[in-house]
Scaffold this active site. Structure first.
Site, mmCIF file in Angstrom:
data_model
loop_
_atom_site.group_PDB
_atom_site.id
_atom_site.type_symbol
_atom_site.label_atom_id
_atom_site.label_comp_id
_atom_site.label_asym_id
_atom_site.label_seq_id
_atom_site.Cartn_x
_atom_site.Cartn_y
_atom_site.Cartn_z
ATOM 1 N N ALA A 159 1.047 -1.483 0.207
ATOM 2 C CA ALA A 159 0.028 0.362 0.357
ATOM 3 C C ALA A 159 0.560 0.723 0.676
ATOM 4 C CB ALA A 159 -1.496 0.155 1.225
ATOM 5 N N TYR A 183 -5.751 4.044 -2.353
ATOM 6 C CA TYR A 183 -6.729 5.023 -1.231
ATOM 7 C C TYR A 183 -6.563 7.151 -0.774
ATOM 8 C CZ TYR A 183 -8.047 7.219 2.984
ATOM 9 O OH TYR A 183 -8.479 7.993 4.338
ATOM 10 N N THR A 185 -4.336 9.327 0.304
ATOM 11 C CA THR A 185 -3.844 9.391 0.839
ATOM 12 C C THR A 185 -2.512 9.138 -0.081
ATOM 13 O OG1 THR A 185 -3.222 7.875 2.241
ATOM 14 C CG2 THR A 185 -4.259 9.800 3.230
ATOM 15 N N LYS A 186 -2.213 7.600 -1.178
ATOM 16 C CA LYS A 186 -2.013 6.757 -1.324
ATOM 17 C C LYS A 186 -1.206 7.549 -2.773
ATOM 18 C CE LYS A 186 -1.989 3.616 1.814
ATOM 19 N NZ LYS A 186 -3.020 4.449 2.223
ATOM 20 N N ASN A 187 0.118 7.069 -2.927
ATOM 21 C CA ASN A 187 1.387 7.918 -4.075
ATOM 22 C C ASN A 187 0.715 7.763 -5.393
ATOM 23 O OD1 ASN A 187 3.205 8.323 -2.483
ATOM 24 N ND2 ASN A 187 4.648 6.950 -3.129
#
Ligand SMILES: Cc1ncc(COP(=O)(O)O)c(C=O)c1O
Length: 378
Positions: A159, A183, A185-187
């Site tokens: 993740a 999600y 906030t992910k990269n």
């Protein structure tokens, strides 16, 4: 010249998404296309993501959680099995093991990077161990080789590890299945979503079968397995495609922010970032520091509270999962995991996003310096 530092006027979000006109346009185009559920954009995302990590197959799913759940099922994990995992993770990593009817066996982590300790993992293997589900915390690859050497299926929780490279091998093309999250906030952020990458066609096929209840063409259908509803919408895939195209550009911005944090915390005794192994590529998803209450003059909770008063948003990655109520109550015989338990009281994640400007990060650093001066009496 040193800026005069004062409290920031507005809240600096911990990890806002970096959404541009491209994403907005791509969503509008998808809505106009008349195709909202999994379709051409999802398929394109699957092939582009697989290509990015160098895997044969990509399977898009509704979340990183679903990616792990269906990967474990595809690896044959079921009732009565044990799955080794780390306590320093988002609870989803352990929850999916429970959802398979298996038992999560938490093993302690390494002091340096809080990734699973391969020696502890080796010691925890029993006749009932069916798989290993490690995490690449913050984007630092865990030490995969000794885990793979245990001869059990390894399914990675990647993740945090979209860009990560372990000893020259891209995360996503190493173990049986690698699970990424999209999600917010992910990269690569779509809001929600997940992707499994794998070189194993059978695993890919099983996950494809499990992700949608219905299979077949037209109005005739059949069910060969009691599947889930864990597919990704084309609207979200359209966002993810734009984000994937910018992944290196965004990584470069985070690299600059991380360098600024590194330089700043080097001057703050008792506040230390997790180690990054120079042999690997770190995805720089999170900037996690450990706060040693004695040397930093206050504990993590006090720092987090005070940073919030300074309008600096932070987060905690992670509280040890085995200490959370459900896991404590369900597995009361869980042995103590001293490294993870101490780390759970000390870790604090500072704001890190490609949406942040250099001035935003400077605000976070100023606030941290000010608090350190106050707490540690410097
Ligand atoms: C380490 C880790 N694993 C798994 C997940 C779950 O991913 P998702 O939210 O896409 O289900 C997250 C966070 O969201 C995470 O941080």
């Amino acid at each position: 010249m040193q800026r005069l530092s004062s409290r920031r006027k507005t809240l600096l979000s911990f990890q806002p998404p970096a959404i541009g006109e491209e994403e907005i346009e791509a969503v509008a185009e998808t809505l106009r296309s008349g195709w909202l559920t999994s379709g051409p954009r999802t398929e394109e995302l699957e092939s582009r993501f697989a290509e990015y990590v160098g895997a044969r197959q990509g399977i898009a799913l509704a979340s990183g959680t679903a990616a792990m759940h269906l990967s474990l099922l595809a690896a044959g994990v079921g009732p009565g099995d044990e799955v080794l995992t780390t306590p320093i993770t988002w609870p989803a990593t352990a929850n999916v093991i429970v959802h398979c009817g298996a038992r999560p066996v938490f093993v302690d982590v390494r002091e340096v990077d809080l990734n699973v300790d391969p020696k502890a993992a080796a010691a925890a293997v029993t006749g009932g161990t069916k798989a290993i589900l490690p995490v690449h915390l913050a984007g630092q690859p865990c030490d995969l080789d000794p885990l793979l050497a245990l001869g059990l299926p390894v399914i990675e929780d990647a993740a945090h590890a979209t860009e990560s490279v372990y000893r020259g091998r891209k995360v996503g093309a190493i173990s049986l299945a690698t699970c990424f999250s999209l999600y917010a906030t992910k990269n690569v952020a779509a809001g929600e979503g997940g992707i499994v990458t794998t070189d194993d066609d059978e695993v890919a096929d099983t996950i494809r079968n499990l992700r949608l209840m219905r299979r077949g063409e037209g109005s005739l259908y059949d069910v060969t397995v009691a599947g889930f509803k864990a597919n990704l919408s084309d609207v979200l895939a359209a966002v993810a495609l734009c984000q994937l195209a910018k992944v290196e550009e965004h990584a470069e911005i985070r690299r600059r922010h991380v360098a600024a944090y590194d330089a700043a915390v080097a001057e703050l005794p008792g506040i230390e970032p997790l180690a990054r192994d120079p042999r690997d590529r770190h995805a720089l998803h999170l900037y996690v520091v450990r706060i040693d209450a004695e040397r930093a003059g206050a504990d993590r909770d006090a720092y987090q509270r005070s940073l919030r008063e300074e309008n600096i948003g932070t987060s905690i990655h992670f509280l040890p999962v085995h200490r959370l109520t459900y896991y404590r109550e369900r597995y009361p015989d869980q042995p103590r995991l001293p490294v993870a338990e101490r780390a759970g009281d000390e870790v604090l994640s500072l704001p890190l996003s490609p949406a942040h400007s250099d001035a935003d990060v400077e605000d976070a650093i100023d606030a941290l310096r000010r608090l350190h001066g106050r707490f540690a009496g410097r």
